[in-house]
Enzyme design. Structure first.
Site, PDB file in Angstrom:
ATOM      1  N   LYS A 127       0.867  -1.178   0.000  1.00 23.07           N
ATOM      2  CA  LYS A 127       0.000   0.000   0.000  1.00 23.07           C
ATOM      3  C   LYS A 127       0.900   1.223   0.000  1.00 23.07           C
ATOM      4  CE  LYS A 127      -4.045  -1.738   2.296  1.00 23.07           C
ATOM      5  NZ  LYS A 127      -4.925  -1.435   3.409  1.00 23.07           N
ATOM      6  N   HIS A 130       1.882   6.990   2.252  1.00 19.15           N
ATOM      7  CA  HIS A 130       1.267   8.262   1.867  1.00 19.15           C
ATOM      8  C   HIS A 130       1.399   9.295   2.992  1.00 19.15           C
ATOM      9  CE1 HIS A 130      -2.096   7.250   4.437  1.00 19.15           C
ATOM     10  NE2 HIS A 130      -2.156   6.076   3.857  1.00 19.15           N
ATOM     11  N   HIS A 133       0.991   8.665   6.637  1.00 20.41           N
ATOM     12  CA  HIS A 133       2.047   8.029   7.436  1.00 20.41           C
ATOM     13  C   HIS A 133       3.136   8.999   7.854  1.00 20.41           C
ATOM     14  CE1 HIS A 133       0.648   4.247   5.376  1.00 20.41           C
ATOM     15  NE2 HIS A 133       0.607   3.932   6.653  1.00 20.41           N
TER      16      HIS A 133
HETATM   17  N1  ARG Z   1       0.207  -0.561   9.949  1.00 21.25           N
HETATM   18  C1  ARG Z   1      -0.719   0.215  10.709  1.00 21.25           C
HETATM   19  C2  ARG Z   1      -1.348   1.289   9.843  1.00 21.25           C
HETATM   20  O1  ARG Z   1      -0.773   1.742   8.871  1.00 21.25           O
HETATM   21  C3  ARG Z   1      -0.112   0.855  11.915  1.00 21.25           C
HETATM   22  C4  ARG Z   1       0.475  -0.078  12.932  1.00 21.25           C
HETATM   23  C5  ARG Z   1       0.407   0.484  14.294  1.00 21.25           C
HETATM   24  N2  ARG Z   1       1.063  -0.295  15.289  1.00 21.25           N
HETATM   25  C6  ARG Z   1       0.531  -1.268  16.025  1.00 21.25           C
HETATM   26  N3  ARG Z   1       1.287  -1.888  16.869  1.00 21.25           N
HETATM   27  N4  ARG Z   1      -0.727  -1.605  15.905  1.00 21.25           N
HETATM   28  O2  ARG Z   1      -2.447   1.743  10.155  1.00 21.25           O
END
Ligand code: ARG
Length: 566
Positions: A127, A130, A133
């Site tokens: 993905k 963007h 993030h």
């Molecule tokens: N990959 C997730 C996202 O882009 C964020 C991860 C956050 N960290 C966690 N330990 N849940 O939304």
């Protein structure tokens, strides 16, 4: 200014027996304007003990404290005792500290022996990386730097989103419509296009969803073809993310993402079962959190597949065992508040006494003009594009102003990327904001380039002077108001770092460095530096050098570079 506040507290302590040194320190305030002094001590609390009106107590205390050493004047003002610090003593202390500690100025060792995990960035494989993030990436990196600067053993973890049902969708889409070569040319954009197509087509052909679920279960069960495709998606995506991290000069100590916990989840599920926390609900396994006013924590779906939450539980337990952290910080958007509250609660219910060492550092949402971001609908702005455009714009500006500059590639990168970082960190993190190209690419006013430019200005003055700044100067020449304003700020650097760290708010450092740049520019405007009078010149050069060093150190905490010419 820490030392001066301590000096004030010491004087007061010798006069007031009923309050401890720390209580006195807590009570000391900064008066609302400079004419009233540098510190003020309120006497209202003492009225009961001394059985006297506060203004009379203030008078007595003020009279009994001699103006000497760090303190140049003590006066009662209403119910307060106001202190004026000795400005040339201030100049001496601050300049000596900065010029001897150099790149270490602002640092401390208060965190020695403590392990802190900062989990941040964590983009999702296949993905786009963007602008949604960018906040976790930039805020997380700054929080890491804040802890690191105070001697904590700080571990950076990128909890990659490299697992979950979306990979089932991607496998289906790739097998139906994708081809390897096109993907390899432009991995994220192609994979995203496939993902979007999947959702479009699945609206008409809902059976695709079923197919996708089946592929994900295959992946979980170690099916060769599924694993191979998944590994390839992951590697191609990582290459792309790496470009952004390189541009921003951000590193991680671990990329153990969600998939890393695949073989660690059974143990968690079993532990939850043994601790009688699991309940069946329509074939799924949940932890009931009704008692705590929250929806149930979903641990395992009815098809046996695990969830985002299960992986977070496994990760926290793994990290505690591996790093024995004093704190584990999660820099994740506030949309996930409930998710974190839920699973933090589950850790507590499992009987782990370290549940309160987990900390969700949340931040507000980024949206686009005219609506929210949406991967599925293709409404995204790629972070790499934002950085590239910022660099490009910087190049145009610098080439028109200063075309002969050496090392232009590095400079435009430092300034362009710095502009984006600084603007991200300019507000309290919880504020939502709307992304606009105009705002991100504006370099006027309170921006990163303005601060970097102030730093470059200091460098230029020092170069032109052709002499080293030293501490062997007449400090009385730096006791005027313009100089003192700059030096007071510099003296407060460490205090600001500690507040930023305690609140996980890097914007306290952006504010600090803007204030310093503004105070310095006022000094610079009103006080010529390279004057004939050697004593004055030397004194002012020392102030320029202290400013240069402090700006550089502050920008480093934000994850920014400080070019010497721009
Ligand atoms: N990959 C997730 C996202 O882009 C964020 C991860 C956050 N960290 C966690 N330990 N849940 O939304």
């Amino acid at each position: 200014m820490q030392d001066f506040k301590a000096a004030v507290a010491n004087c007061l302590k010798s006069k007031i027996e009923d309050l401890s040194y720390d209580e006195i320190l807590q009570l000391i305030e900064i008066p609302p304007n400079k004419d009233m002094g540098d510190y003020a001590f309120p006497c209202f609390k003492l009225a009961k003990v001394f059985r006297k009106a506060p203004n009379l107590i203030a008078q007595d205390i003020a009279e009994s404290i001699p103006a000497e050493g760090d303190i140049s004047k003590v006066v009662p003002m209403g119910g307060y005792v106001n202190f004026f610090v000795n400005k040339s003593q201030l100049a001496k202390t601050v300049i000596n500290n900065v010029l001897t500690q150099k790149d270490d100025y602002g640092k401390s060792k208060i965190g020695e022996g403590k392990n802190i995990i900062v989990e941040f960035s964590s983009p999702n494989i296949a993905k786009p990386f963007h602008i949604g993030h960018i906040r976790t990436t930039v805020i997380g990196n700054a929080i890491y730097k804040l802890y690191d600067s105070q001697g904590y053993n700080t571990i950076r973890i990128n909890h990659l989103g490299d697992y979950g049902t979306q990979f089932g969708k991607l496998i289906v889409a790739f097998k139906k419509w994708g081809d390897k070569e096109t993907v390899e040319k432009n991995p994220i954009k192609e994979l995203l296009a496939l993902y979007i197509k999947f959702h479009d087509v699945a609206k008409e052909q809902p059976e695709l969803e079923e197919e996708a679920r089946a592929w994900f279960v295959k992946l979980e069960n170690g099916d060769e073809e599924a694993k191979e495709l998944w590994t390839w998606f992951r590697n191609e995506s990582l290459k792309e993310f790496d470009k952004v991290y390189k541009l921003m000069d951000i590193e991680f100590d671990s990329f153990a993402g969600e998939s890393f916990y695949t073989d660690k989840m059974d143990a968690v599920i079993k532990e939850l079962e043994d601790k009688h926390l699991l309940k069946e609900s329509r074939g799924a396994k949940i932890v009931d959190l009704e008692e705590y006013g929250m929806p149930p924590a979903l641990i395992q779906k009815n098809d046996g597949s695990t969830l985002y939450m299960t992986r977070d539980l496994a990760a926290a337990i793994y990290r505690k065992n591996t790093y024995n952290f004093d704190k584990c910080i999660y820099v994740v958007a506030s949309q996930q508040n409930l998710h974190f509250q839920q699973w933090f609660k589950v850790i507590e219910l499992m009987g782990y006494d370290w549940y309160d060492k987990l900390e969700h550092v949340n931040f507000g949402m980024v949206s686009l003009e005219g609506g929210t971001l949406s991967t599925r609908n293709g409404r995204v702005v790629f972070l790499e594009d934002v950085l590239d455009q910022a660099i490009q714009k910087t190049r145009e500006i610098i080439e028109s102003k200063n075309p002969d500059i050496e090392n232009i590639d590095q400079t435009v990168k430092d300034v362009g990327v710095g502009a984006v970082i600084f603007q991200e960190l300019s507000n309290s993190r919880i504020k939502d904001y709307v992304f606009t190209w105009d705002k991100t690419l504006s370099f006027d006013g309170e921006t990163g380039p303005y601060v970097q430019y102030t730093h470059a200005r200091c460098c230029s003055v020092l170069r032109k002077a052709g002499e080293e700044a030293t501490t062997d100067i007449n400090y009385d020449l730096l006791s005027d108001e313009d100089s003192s304003e700059v030096l007071k700020l510099i003296g407060d650097f460490n205090k600001n770092i500690l507040v930023a760290l305690r609140k996980s708010e890097p914007h306290i450092i952006t504010r600090f460095v803007l204030d310093l740049a503004q105070a310095f520019n006022k000094f610079y405007h009103d006080n010529p530096i390279l004057v004939d009078d050697a004593e004055v010149r030397k004194a002012r050069l020392a102030l320029v050098e202290a400013t240069r060093q402090t700006i550089k150190n502050a920008l480093a905490l934000l994850g920014m570079h400080a070019p010497e010419r721009m």
